[in-house]
Design a protein around this motif. Sequence first.
Motif, PDB file in Angstrom:
ATOM      1  N   ASN A   1      -3.312  -3.629   8.123  1.00 35.88           N
ATOM      2  CA  ASN A   1      -3.649  -2.476   7.406  1.00 35.88           C
ATOM      3  C   ASN A   1      -4.168  -2.542   5.879  1.00 35.88           C
ATOM      4  O   ASN A   1      -4.958  -1.719   5.392  1.00 35.88           O
ATOM      5  CB  ASN A   1      -2.285  -1.338   7.254  1.00 35.88           C
ATOM      6  CG  ASN A   1      -1.777  -0.882   8.482  1.00 35.88           C
ATOM      7  OD1 ASN A   1      -2.518  -0.922   9.456  1.00 35.88           O
ATOM      8  ND2 ASN A   1      -0.684  -0.743   8.861  1.00 35.88           N
TER       9      ASN A   1
ATOM     10  N   GLN B   1      -9.930   3.939  -4.399  1.00 37.58           N
ATOM     11  CA  GLN B   1     -11.009   3.482  -3.429  1.00 37.58           C
ATOM     12  C   GLN B   1     -11.704   2.408  -4.007  1.00 37.58           C
ATOM     13  O   GLN B   1     -11.898   2.410  -5.428  1.00 37.58           O
ATOM     14  CB  GLN B   1     -11.824   4.829  -3.086  1.00 37.58           C
ATOM     15  CG  GLN B   1     -10.917   5.634  -2.195  1.00 37.58           C
ATOM     16  CD  GLN B   1     -10.115   6.810  -2.810  1.00 37.58           C
ATOM     17  OE1 GLN B   1     -10.590   7.017  -3.995  1.00 37.58           O
ATOM     18  NE2 GLN B   1      -8.855   7.050  -2.673  1.00 37.58           N
TER      19      GLN B   1
ATOM     20  N   ARG C   1      -6.069   2.809   4.523  1.00 31.65           N
ATOM     21  CA  ARG C   1      -5.756   4.254   4.660  1.00 31.65           C
ATOM     22  C   ARG C   1      -4.133   4.323   4.216  1.00 31.65           C
ATOM     23  O   ARG C   1      -3.203   5.066   4.327  1.00 31.65           O
ATOM     24  CB  ARG C   1      -5.490   4.504   6.103  1.00 31.65           C
ATOM     25  CG  ARG C   1      -6.818   4.881   6.705  1.00 31.65           C
ATOM     26  CD  ARG C   1      -7.517   5.955   6.111  1.00 31.65           C
ATOM     27  NE  ARG C   1      -8.933   6.258   6.646  1.00 31.65           N
ATOM     28  CZ  ARG C   1     -10.053   5.687   5.929  1.00 31.65           C
ATOM     29  NH1 ARG C   1      -9.990   4.893   4.989  1.00 31.65           N
ATOM     30  NH2 ARG C   1     -11.174   6.181   6.573  1.00 31.65           N
TER      31      ARG C   1
END
Length: 253
Positions: free
Chosen positions: A20, A126, A157
């Motif tokens: 992840n 981000q 995420r």
Amino acid sequence: MDKPVVDMALVSACETRIVNAWPAPTTLVVDQWVVRFANGYSGRANSASSLREGGDMDEATLAFVEERYREAGLPPRIRFTPLVAQDARRRFAERGYRIETASFGMIADLDPNLHPPAPGMLTTAQAEDAWIDGVCAHQTGNKRNREHLAAIVSGVRVPAAFATLLHEGRPAAYAMSVAERGMAEIGAVIVDEALRGKGLGKQMMAGLMGWAAAQGCTQAYLQVDQSNGLAFEMYKRLGFRTVYAYETRMLDT
């Protein structure tokens, strides 16, 4: 001499989170393996990894995985972490999987009182264009491809910090950290070659450890190439300890 006992639960905790923290644009789950495809940007994001102890593949499954990589125009890769069974390691090696890189997985305990934010470090949740461009500008080979890097980092995420460290008002270093369930990975650490030796890498690492602690994480983890002695020693001075070693192996086709 007996081999040191590896904490398999801790290895698994890192390995599952890595998927992840550095997400491949395409991922297949094949039994207990995660098989990742990221346009060849990095070995880690373009390899098969076992997520549980005792990882193995029978011949049909291994052939299936290899074919998926060939269809993608990539060489098959397997990460030989401690989670891969010894018999599987032997069979994969006999099949022709050769060592491409060798790395250490390292972990440090975090304390918000000991890891404050770093002055001069800017973070965004981000990955913005300037961060992606800055990282790619200091890379070589496939890692200069901004489209492929953007495809990876845009897929994060979980809470993340994309960090830029300023020196004399100009970007001097880049890195990222991703926090998940009490642990934070720190990676993509890049220091401008012209500014190395000024402690900027250590300053960036300390700042991201502070960010991770502020997210409630109690541990930070990272992976470092075994040949990168300078980085390895810096991480040790920051409190990181080696938990496991692994090889990324590639099948020439």
